[in-house]
Design a protein around this motif. Structure first.
Motif, PDB file in Angstrom:
ATOM      1  N   LEU A  77       3.129   0.446  11.466  1.00 60.91           N
ATOM      2  CA  LEU A  77       2.293   0.849  10.345  1.00 60.91           C
ATOM      3  C   LEU A  77       3.145   1.371   9.192  1.00 60.91           C
ATOM      4  O   LEU A  77       2.865   1.077   8.020  1.00 60.91           O
ATOM      5  CB  LEU A  77       1.290   1.910  10.809  1.00 60.91           C
ATOM      6  CG  LEU A  77       0.308   2.420   9.768  1.00 60.91           C
ATOM      7  CD1 LEU A  77      -0.555   1.266   9.222  1.00 60.91           C
ATOM      8  CD2 LEU A  77      -0.573   3.506  10.371  1.00 60.91           C
ATOM      9  N   ALA A  78       4.185   2.124   9.508  1.00 57.89           N
ATOM     10  CA  ALA A  78       5.076   2.634   8.462  1.00 57.89           C
ATOM     11  C   ALA A  78       5.736   1.488   7.706  1.00 57.89           C
ATOM     12  O   ALA A  78       5.864   1.531   6.474  1.00 57.89           O
ATOM     13  CB  ALA A  78       6.126   3.568   9.073  1.00 57.89           C
ATOM     14  N   VAL A  79       6.144   0.447   8.405  1.00 58.16           N
ATOM     15  CA  VAL A  79       6.748  -0.716   7.748  1.00 58.16           C
ATOM     16  C   VAL A  79       5.719  -1.408   6.858  1.00 58.16           C
ATOM     17  O   VAL A  79       6.020  -1.780   5.716  1.00 58.16           O
ATOM     18  CB  VAL A  79       7.331  -1.695   8.796  1.00 58.16           C
ATOM     19  CG1 VAL A  79       7.743  -3.005   8.155  1.00 58.16           C
ATOM     20  CG2 VAL A  79       8.513  -1.048   9.515  1.00 58.16           C
ATOM     21  N   LEU A  80       4.510  -1.581   7.366  1.00 58.44           N
ATOM     22  CA  LEU A  80       3.457  -2.202   6.551  1.00 58.44           C
ATOM     23  C   LEU A  80       3.163  -1.370   5.302  1.00 58.44           C
ATOM     24  O   LEU A  80       3.037  -1.915   4.198  1.00 58.44           O
ATOM     25  CB  LEU A  80       2.182  -2.369   7.377  1.00 58.44           C
ATOM     26  CG  LEU A  80       2.225  -3.395   8.497  1.00 58.44           C
ATOM     27  CD1 LEU A  80       0.940  -3.320   9.315  1.00 58.44           C
ATOM     28  CD2 LEU A  80       2.428  -4.796   7.949  1.00 58.44           C
ATOM     29  N   ASP A  81       3.047  -0.056   5.470  1.00 57.28           N
ATOM     30  CA  ASP A  81       2.797   0.825   4.325  1.00 57.28           C
ATOM     31  C   ASP A  81       3.907   0.703   3.291  1.00 57.28           C
ATOM     32  O   ASP A  81       3.648   0.634   2.085  1.00 57.28           O
ATOM     33  CB  ASP A  81       2.657   2.283   4.777  1.00 57.28           C
ATOM     34  CG  ASP A  81       1.358   2.567   5.507  1.00 57.28           C
ATOM     35  OD1 ASP A  81       0.418   1.743   5.411  1.00 57.28           O
ATOM     36  OD2 ASP A  81       1.295   3.614   6.194  1.00 57.28           O
TER      37      ASP A  81
ATOM     38  N   THR B   4       2.678  -3.239  -4.294  1.00 60.41           N
ATOM     39  CA  THR B   4       1.783  -2.608  -5.249  1.00 60.41           C
ATOM     40  C   THR B   4       2.561  -2.206  -6.492  1.00 60.41           C
ATOM     41  O   THR B   4       2.092  -2.412  -7.616  1.00 60.41           O
ATOM     42  CB  THR B   4       1.083  -1.389  -4.613  1.00 60.41           C
ATOM     43  OG1 THR B   4       0.336  -1.840  -3.486  1.00 60.41           O
ATOM     44  CG2 THR B   4       0.147  -0.712  -5.593  1.00 60.41           C
ATOM     45  N   GLY B   5       3.749  -1.654  -6.289  1.00 66.37           N
ATOM     46  CA  GLY B   5       4.592  -1.267  -7.421  1.00 66.37           C
ATOM     47  C   GLY B   5       5.020  -2.480  -8.234  1.00 66.37           C
ATOM     48  O   GLY B   5       5.043  -2.447  -9.464  1.00 66.37           O
TER      49      GLY B   5
END
Length: 127
Positions: free
Chosen positions: A109-113, A120-121
């Motif tokens: 999940l951390a990698v996906l985030d 997004t940036g």
């Protein structure tokens, strides 16, 4: 058993649990369900206790516990109180496995985030 205890047909259990009638019969056949009472005409009559057991089995399924381990656990329960240590060990092993999977999923999940934030940036910078 109380004479006023609620009894459920297999159709009612299907509606309450989301398990198919086929699955309920299979659980009984493989020994995952304790003995299910029958009516005088042979219809399965599930109890509140059966529904609680099925809810617990659902939690075990959610952990990823194998069917073989769930059946082994059910057999230990039927054998009685002298199997409490074995049951606890089986549940503790499953808990360790669940915690390890949670750690793996948290890392994923951390990698996906990170990637989503990165994209997004980049998307915001293009606008």
């Amino acid at each position: 058993m109380s004479l006023t205890q609620t009894r459920y047909t297999i159709s009612e259990v299907e509606a309450r649990t989301g398990l198919t009638q086929h699955t309920l019969r299979w659980y009984e056949r493989i020994g995952l369900m304790p003995h299910v009472d029958r009516s005088h005409s042979g219809q399965r009559r599930f109890s509140d206790e059966d529904l609680h057991w099925l809810a617990f089995v659902g939690k075990l399924r959610a952990t990823g516990m194998s069917v073989a381990d769930m059946v082994a656990y059910a057999e230990l329960v039927r054998e009685g109180e002298h199997t409490v240590d074995q049951r606890r060990e089986l549940l503790e092993r499953t808990r360790r496995e669940v915690r390890a999977r949670i750690t793996e999923l948290t890392d994923a999940l951390a990698v996906l985030d990170f990637k989503i934030d990165l994209y997004t940036g980049k998307a915001a910078a293009r606008q």
